[in-house]
Design a protein around this motif. Sequence first.
Motif, PDB file in Angstrom:
ATOM      1  N   ILE A 169       0.865  -1.174   0.000  1.00  0.00           N
ATOM      2  CA  ILE A 169       0.000   0.000   0.000  1.00  0.00           C
ATOM      3  C   ILE A 169       0.906   1.230   0.000  1.00  0.00           C
ATOM      4  O   ILE A 169       1.746   1.371   0.890  1.00  0.00           O
ATOM      5  CB  ILE A 169      -0.920   0.028   1.236  1.00  0.00           C
ATOM      6  N   PRO A 170       0.796   2.109  -0.996  1.00  0.00           N
ATOM      7  CA  PRO A 170       1.675   3.284  -1.081  1.00  0.00           C
ATOM      8  C   PRO A 170       1.652   4.114   0.209  1.00  0.00           C
ATOM      9  O   PRO A 170       0.598   4.315   0.817  1.00  0.00           O
ATOM     10  CB  PRO A 170       1.078   4.082  -2.255  1.00  0.00           C
ATOM     11  N   MET A 171       2.838   4.545   0.626  1.00  0.00           N
ATOM     12  CA  MET A 171       3.014   5.411   1.781  1.00  0.00           C
ATOM     13  C   MET A 171       2.658   4.726   3.110  1.00  0.00           C
ATOM     14  O   MET A 171       2.493   5.385   4.130  1.00  0.00           O
ATOM     15  CB  MET A 171       2.190   6.703   1.644  1.00  0.00           C
ATOM     16  N   LYS A 172       2.536   3.405   3.103  1.00  0.00           N
ATOM     17  CA  LYS A 172       2.232   2.689   4.338  1.00  0.00           C
ATOM     18  C   LYS A 172       3.361   1.706   4.647  1.00  0.00           C
ATOM     19  O   LYS A 172       3.614   0.779   3.876  1.00  0.00           O
ATOM     20  CB  LYS A 172       0.897   1.945   4.221  1.00  0.00           C
ATOM     21  N   GLU A 173       4.047   1.916   5.749  1.00  0.00           N
ATOM     22  CA  GLU A 173       5.235   1.133   6.091  1.00  0.00           C
ATOM     23  C   GLU A 173       4.866  -0.317   6.441  1.00  0.00           C
ATOM     24  O   GLU A 173       3.856  -0.576   7.097  1.00  0.00           O
ATOM     25  CB  GLU A 173       5.950   1.784   7.287  1.00  0.00           C
ATOM     26  N   ASN A 174       5.695  -1.247   5.972  1.00  0.00           N
ATOM     27  CA  ASN A 174       5.536  -2.680   6.263  1.00  0.00           C
ATOM     28  C   ASN A 174       4.175  -3.230   5.832  1.00  0.00           C
ATOM     29  O   ASN A 174       3.655  -4.169   6.430  1.00  0.00           O
ATOM     30  CB  ASN A 174       5.747  -2.958   7.760  1.00  0.00           C
ATOM     31  N   SER A 175       3.611  -2.673   4.784  1.00  0.00           N
ATOM     32  CA  SER A 175       2.267  -3.073   4.367  1.00  0.00           C
ATOM     33  C   SER A 175       2.235  -4.445   3.696  1.00  0.00           C
ATOM     34  O   SER A 175       1.156  -5.019   3.521  1.00  0.00           O
ATOM     35  CB  SER A 175       1.671  -2.028   3.423  1.00  0.00           C
ATOM     36  N   THR A 176       3.395  -4.990   3.325  1.00  0.00           N
ATOM     37  CA  THR A 176       3.407  -6.293   2.657  1.00  0.00           C
ATOM     38  C   THR A 176       3.492  -7.452   3.654  1.00  0.00           C
ATOM     39  O   THR A 176       3.371  -8.610   3.260  1.00  0.00           O
ATOM     40  CB  THR A 176       4.596  -6.415   1.684  1.00  0.00           C
TER      41      THR A 176
ATOM     42  N   ASP B  87      -4.903  -6.210   7.672  1.00  0.00           N
ATOM     43  CA  ASP B  87      -3.982  -7.057   6.903  1.00  0.00           C
ATOM     44  C   ASP B  87      -4.593  -8.443   6.685  1.00  0.00           C
ATOM     45  O   ASP B  87      -4.465  -9.030   5.610  1.00  0.00           O
ATOM     46  CB  ASP B  87      -2.645  -7.200   7.644  1.00  0.00           C
ATOM     47  N   PHE B  88      -5.250  -8.965   7.722  1.00  0.00           N
ATOM     48  CA  PHE B  88      -5.872 -10.285   7.654  1.00  0.00           C
ATOM     49  C   PHE B  88      -6.911 -10.336   6.536  1.00  0.00           C
ATOM     50  O   PHE B  88      -6.897 -11.244   5.696  1.00  0.00           O
ATOM     51  CB  PHE B  88      -6.510 -10.606   9.004  1.00  0.00           C
ATOM     52  N   TRP B  89      -7.800  -9.344   6.485  1.00  0.00           N
ATOM     53  CA  TRP B  89      -8.834  -9.339   5.452  1.00  0.00           C
ATOM     54  C   TRP B  89      -8.254  -9.045   4.068  1.00  0.00           C
ATOM     55  O   TRP B  89      -8.774  -9.536   3.054  1.00  0.00           O
ATOM     56  CB  TRP B  89      -9.927  -8.341   5.793  1.00  0.00           C
ATOM     57  N   ARG B  90      -7.175  -8.278   4.014  1.00  0.00           N
ATOM     58  CA  ARG B  90      -6.502  -8.076   2.716  1.00  0.00           C
ATOM     59  C   ARG B  90      -5.968  -9.394   2.195  1.00  0.00           C
ATOM     60  O   ARG B  90      -6.059  -9.692   1.000  1.00  0.00           O
ATOM     61  CB  ARG B  90      -5.354  -7.065   2.854  1.00  0.00           C
TER      62      ARG B  90
ATOM     63  N   ASP C 198     -22.718  -6.130  11.100  1.00  0.00           N
ATOM     64  CA  ASP C 198     -23.255  -5.853   9.769  1.00  0.00           C
ATOM     65  C   ASP C 198     -22.122  -5.777   8.749  1.00  0.00           C
ATOM     66  O   ASP C 198     -21.863  -6.724   8.034  1.00  0.00           O
ATOM     67  CB  ASP C 198     -24.096  -4.573   9.759  1.00  0.00           C
ATOM     68  N   GLU C 199     -21.414  -4.642   8.691  1.00  0.00           N
ATOM     69  CA  GLU C 199     -20.269  -4.541   7.800  1.00  0.00           C
ATOM     70  C   GLU C 199     -19.254  -3.556   8.352  1.00  0.00           C
ATOM     71  O   GLU C 199     -19.572  -2.692   9.169  1.00  0.00           O
ATOM     72  CB  GLU C 199     -20.699  -4.130   6.383  1.00  0.00           C
ATOM     73  N   ILE C 200     -18.020  -3.713   7.898  1.00  0.00           N
ATOM     74  CA  ILE C 200     -16.933  -2.845   8.325  1.00  0.00           C
ATOM     75  C   ILE C 200     -15.907  -2.790   7.197  1.00  0.00           C
ATOM     76  O   ILE C 200     -15.747  -3.763   6.444  1.00  0.00           O
ATOM     77  CB  ILE C 200     -16.292  -3.360   9.645  1.00  0.00           C
ATOM     78  N   GLN C 201     -15.212  -1.664   7.078  1.00  0.00           N
ATOM     79  CA  GLN C 201     -14.255  -1.503   5.988  1.00  0.00           C
ATOM     80  C   GLN C 201     -12.862  -1.237   6.537  1.00  0.00           C
ATOM     81  O   GLN C 201     -12.687  -0.453   7.463  1.00  0.00           O
ATOM     82  CB  GLN C 201     -14.675  -0.355   5.053  1.00  0.00           C
ATOM     83  N   TYR C 202     -11.873  -1.915   5.964  1.00  0.00           N
ATOM     84  CA  TYR C 202     -10.455  -1.723   6.273  1.00  0.00           C
ATOM     85  C   TYR C 202      -9.760  -1.300   4.982  1.00  0.00           C
ATOM     86  O   TYR C 202      -9.672  -2.111   4.049  1.00  0.00           O
ATOM     87  CB  TYR C 202      -9.830  -3.006   6.813  1.00  0.00           C
TER      88      TYR C 202
END
Length: 252
Positions: free
Chosen positions: A22-29, A58-61, A91-95
């Motif tokens: 994810i651009p500009m997000k550290e350790n996103s991989t 990260d889990f849902w990604r 119900d629902e949630i977004q990450y």
Amino acid sequence: MSKNRNESVIPYDRNRVILTPIPMKENSTYINASFIEGYDNSEAFIITQDPLENTIGDFWRMISEQSITTLVMISEIGDGPRKCPRYWADDEIQYDHILVKYMQSESCPYYTRREFNVTNCKIDDTIKVTQFQYNGWPTVDGEVPEVCRGIIELVDQALNHHNRDKSIGCKSPLTVHCSLGTDRSSIFVTMCILVQQLRTEKSIDICSTARKIRSQRPRLLNSFAQYEFLHRAIANYADLHKLSTETASSEC
């Protein structure tokens, strides 16, 4: 290190799951998850730790990016080092760009079955995820269930669901998580492999299967009790499904 539950359980570089950056997000991989080879030597499984509050996104990604449709949870919901946070909403949630919508649940004797729709909003792609949460694992660290019927039922239900998805072209890994992604998850994955081996070859090799599993992630099958449980469980599986117990032997 903030993304790991325990510094002694870190996935090996050679088979760890790598997330899309994810651009500009550290350790996103990074996610504490490992691909595990199945009966056919393909990357048939993923073993991962229970998500932390800061790694639920990260889990849902990972679920979305790996197109995972069968998810097995072998842990209890709650707060504390050995508990798993409730990583879904009523119900629902977004990450970030992943939308998770809870659909329905069903309580069974040994497990709870839940269904979710997981949407990657960037590409408008939705997958249906079925989660099987096992009920009744001993709360004492390192202990295994006294009876095998629950795990046998969980393995049957998860494999049947996963195989149905495979039959229509889904090639995603069956994914399982427990506290550290170690003992409980490794017993489940090893049982799945032994069941496939028993049904295909009419014989099993628990020793070689356990050795292979142990080489793919730290602290998998790390006690005699777990190894002994596998012998009892596969023998009970053979009896329950009217398969010859004489063929269910370990060649060690």
